[in-house]
Motif scaffolding. Sequence first.
Motif, PDB file in Angstrom:
ATOM      1  N   CYS A  14     -15.318 -36.091   8.923  1.00  0.00           N
ATOM      2  CA  CYS A  14     -14.291 -34.665   8.673  1.00  0.00           C
ATOM      3  C   CYS A  14     -13.023 -35.123   8.288  1.00  0.00           C
ATOM      4  O   CYS A  14     -12.089 -34.482   7.797  1.00  0.00           O
ATOM      5  CB  CYS A  14     -14.173 -34.333   9.674  1.00  0.00           C
ATOM      6  SG  CYS A  14     -13.875 -34.483  11.326  1.00  0.00           S
ATOM      7  N   ASP A  15     -12.877 -36.660   8.094  1.00  0.00           N
ATOM      8  CA  ASP A  15     -11.138 -37.310   8.037  1.00  0.00           C
ATOM      9  C   ASP A  15     -11.192 -37.894   6.813  1.00  0.00           C
ATOM     10  O   ASP A  15     -10.398 -38.696   6.667  1.00  0.00           O
ATOM     11  CB  ASP A  15     -11.320 -37.944   9.124  1.00  0.00           C
ATOM     12  CG  ASP A  15     -12.717 -39.333   8.827  1.00  0.00           C
ATOM     13  OD1 ASP A  15     -13.142 -38.987   8.580  1.00  0.00           O
ATOM     14  OD2 ASP A  15     -12.254 -40.726   9.759  1.00  0.00           O
ATOM     15  N   SER A  16     -12.293 -37.593   5.947  1.00  0.00           N
ATOM     16  CA  SER A  16     -11.504 -38.314   4.743  1.00  0.00           C
ATOM     17  C   SER A  16     -11.142 -37.268   3.856  1.00  0.00           C
ATOM     18  O   SER A  16     -11.330 -36.365   3.085  1.00  0.00           O
ATOM     19  CB  SER A  16     -13.161 -38.103   3.908  1.00  0.00           C
ATOM     20  OG  SER A  16     -12.993 -38.137   2.007  1.00  0.00           O
ATOM     21  N   ALA A  17      -9.463 -37.210   3.791  1.00  0.00           N
ATOM     22  CA  ALA A  17      -9.085 -36.895   2.275  1.00  0.00           C
ATOM     23  C   ALA A  17      -8.975 -36.924   0.766  1.00  0.00           C
ATOM     24  O   ALA A  17      -8.852 -35.685   0.093  1.00  0.00           O
ATOM     25  CB  ALA A  17      -7.712 -37.886   2.638  1.00  0.00           C
ATOM     26  N   PRO A  18      -9.986 -38.266   0.512  1.00  0.00           N
ATOM     27  CA  PRO A  18     -10.440 -37.659  -1.028  1.00  0.00           C
ATOM     28  C   PRO A  18     -11.120 -37.010  -0.630  1.00  0.00           C
ATOM     29  O   PRO A  18     -10.982 -36.173  -2.134  1.00  0.00           O
ATOM     30  CB  PRO A  18     -10.524 -39.237  -0.740  1.00  0.00           C
ATOM     31  CG  PRO A  18     -10.063 -40.130  -0.348  1.00  0.00           C
ATOM     32  CD  PRO A  18     -10.008 -39.494   0.737  1.00  0.00           C
ATOM     33  N   ALA A  19     -12.313 -37.230   0.234  1.00  0.00           N
ATOM     34  CA  ALA A  19     -13.808 -35.677  -0.220  1.00  0.00           C
ATOM     35  C   ALA A  19     -12.971 -34.683  -0.435  1.00  0.00           C
ATOM     36  O   ALA A  19     -12.891 -33.362  -0.992  1.00  0.00           O
ATOM     37  CB  ALA A  19     -14.315 -35.567   1.101  1.00  0.00           C
ATOM     38  N   LEU A  20     -11.683 -33.628   0.612  1.00  0.00           N
ATOM     39  CA  LEU A  20     -10.795 -32.825   0.821  1.00  0.00           C
ATOM     40  C   LEU A  20     -10.128 -32.456  -0.295  1.00  0.00           C
ATOM     41  O   LEU A  20      -9.899 -31.525  -1.019  1.00  0.00           O
ATOM     42  CB  LEU A  20      -9.846 -32.886   2.164  1.00  0.00           C
ATOM     43  CG  LEU A  20      -8.380 -31.900   1.651  1.00  0.00           C
ATOM     44  CD1 LEU A  20     -10.210 -30.330   2.086  1.00  0.00           C
ATOM     45  CD2 LEU A  20      -8.276 -31.716   3.381  1.00  0.00           C
ATOM     46  N   LEU A  21      -9.706 -33.719  -1.011  1.00  0.00           N
ATOM     47  CA  LEU A  21      -8.611 -33.484  -2.157  1.00  0.00           C
ATOM     48  C   LEU A  21      -9.413 -32.917  -3.204  1.00  0.00           C
ATOM     49  O   LEU A  21      -9.180 -31.711  -3.926  1.00  0.00           O
ATOM     50  CB  LEU A  21      -7.662 -34.083  -2.693  1.00  0.00           C
ATOM     51  CG  LEU A  21      -6.363 -34.556  -1.511  1.00  0.00           C
ATOM     52  CD1 LEU A  21      -5.996 -36.204  -1.464  1.00  0.00           C
ATOM     53  CD2 LEU A  21      -6.004 -33.603  -1.090  1.00  0.00           C
ATOM     54  N   ARG A  22     -10.596 -33.166  -3.794  1.00  0.00           N
ATOM     55  CA  ARG A  22     -11.927 -32.805  -4.811  1.00  0.00           C
ATOM     56  C   ARG A  22     -12.261 -32.214  -4.532  1.00  0.00           C
ATOM     57  O   ARG A  22     -12.276 -30.996  -4.895  1.00  0.00           O
ATOM     58  CB  ARG A  22     -12.696 -33.781  -3.844  1.00  0.00           C
ATOM     59  CG  ARG A  22     -12.636 -35.100  -5.274  1.00  0.00           C
ATOM     60  CD  ARG A  22     -13.983 -36.129  -5.263  1.00  0.00           C
ATOM     61  NE  ARG A  22     -14.433 -37.411  -4.209  1.00  0.00           N
ATOM     62  CZ  ARG A  22     -13.802 -38.145  -3.560  1.00  0.00           C
ATOM     63  NH1 ARG A  22     -13.259 -38.669  -4.417  1.00  0.00           N
ATOM     64  NH2 ARG A  22     -14.484 -38.589  -2.671  1.00  0.00           N
ATOM     65  N   ARG A  23     -12.626 -31.303  -3.255  1.00  0.00           N
ATOM     66  CA  ARG A  23     -12.988 -29.788  -2.915  1.00  0.00           C
ATOM     67  C   ARG A  23     -11.487 -29.028  -3.318  1.00  0.00           C
ATOM     68  O   ARG A  23     -11.550 -28.105  -4.253  1.00  0.00           O
ATOM     69  CB  ARG A  23     -13.377 -29.616  -1.277  1.00  0.00           C
ATOM     70  CG  ARG A  23     -13.720 -28.525  -1.672  1.00  0.00           C
ATOM     71  CD  ARG A  23     -14.045 -28.563   0.616  1.00  0.00           C
ATOM     72  NE  ARG A  23     -15.331 -29.704   0.727  1.00  0.00           N
ATOM     73  CZ  ARG A  23     -16.007 -30.310   0.816  1.00  0.00           C
ATOM     74  NH1 ARG A  23     -15.044 -31.248   1.623  1.00  0.00           N
ATOM     75  NH2 ARG A  23     -17.080 -30.886   1.244  1.00  0.00           N
ATOM     76  N   VAL A  24     -10.095 -29.083  -2.666  1.00  0.00           N
ATOM     77  CA  VAL A  24      -9.315 -28.527  -2.748  1.00  0.00           C
ATOM     78  C   VAL A  24      -8.912 -28.261  -4.647  1.00  0.00           C
ATOM     79  O   VAL A  24      -9.159 -27.538  -5.316  1.00  0.00           O
ATOM     80  CB  VAL A  24      -7.790 -28.999  -2.628  1.00  0.00           C
ATOM     81  CG1 VAL A  24      -7.107 -28.452  -3.310  1.00  0.00           C
ATOM     82  CG2 VAL A  24      -7.833 -28.835  -0.946  1.00  0.00           C
ATOM     83  N   ALA A  25      -9.307 -29.504  -5.144  1.00  0.00           N
ATOM     84  CA  ALA A  25      -8.853 -29.313  -6.927  1.00  0.00           C
ATOM     85  C   ALA A  25      -9.586 -28.670  -7.814  1.00  0.00           C
ATOM     86  O   ALA A  25      -9.440 -27.914  -8.489  1.00  0.00           O
ATOM     87  CB  ALA A  25      -8.513 -30.776  -7.045  1.00  0.00           C
ATOM     88  N   ASP A  26     -11.437 -28.925  -7.132  1.00  0.00           N
ATOM     89  CA  ASP A  26     -12.316 -28.015  -7.718  1.00  0.00           C
ATOM     90  C   ASP A  26     -11.588 -26.237  -8.158  1.00  0.00           C
ATOM     91  O   ASP A  26     -12.102 -25.475  -8.674  1.00  0.00           O
ATOM     92  CB  ASP A  26     -13.670 -27.817  -7.600  1.00  0.00           C
ATOM     93  CG  ASP A  26     -14.026 -29.730  -7.497  1.00  0.00           C
ATOM     94  OD1 ASP A  26     -13.628 -30.420  -8.065  1.00  0.00           O
ATOM     95  OD2 ASP A  26     -14.812 -29.973  -7.240  1.00  0.00           O
ATOM     96  N   SER A  27     -11.235 -26.316  -6.091  1.00  0.00           N
ATOM     97  CA  SER A  27     -11.242 -24.269  -5.794  1.00  0.00           C
ATOM     98  C   SER A  27     -10.139 -24.203  -7.030  1.00  0.00           C
ATOM     99  O   SER A  27     -10.083 -23.506  -7.364  1.00  0.00           O
ATOM    100  CB  SER A  27     -10.735 -24.502  -4.417  1.00  0.00           C
ATOM    101  OG  SER A  27     -12.163 -24.454  -3.915  1.00  0.00           O
TER     102      SER A  27
END
Length: 78
Positions: free
Chosen positions: A29-42
């Motif tokens: 849950c603390d993965s910034a790269p995963a969050l940013l990829r998710r946000v970029a896709d959205s």
Amino acid sequence: MQTQTQTETETEQWTAYHFSQANPAGPGCDSAPALLRRVADSIEDLGPAEIQDIVVHSEVTEHGNWLSATVYYHLPED
């Protein structure tokens, strides 16, 4: 003594939309790269939206910092 005159100014207005996303709860849950990829896709899925701001939030949990983001945007037709 100088006097100032007050003039009216027009304020531009538009509708702002927003969405929030977070990493799944638990390990990772603390993965910034995963969050940013998710946000970029959205953001790509929005189409021709103009992004106004992206705010990243952090909440402390037993698995570390739980990252989430809120994206503020407007659409060209607004």
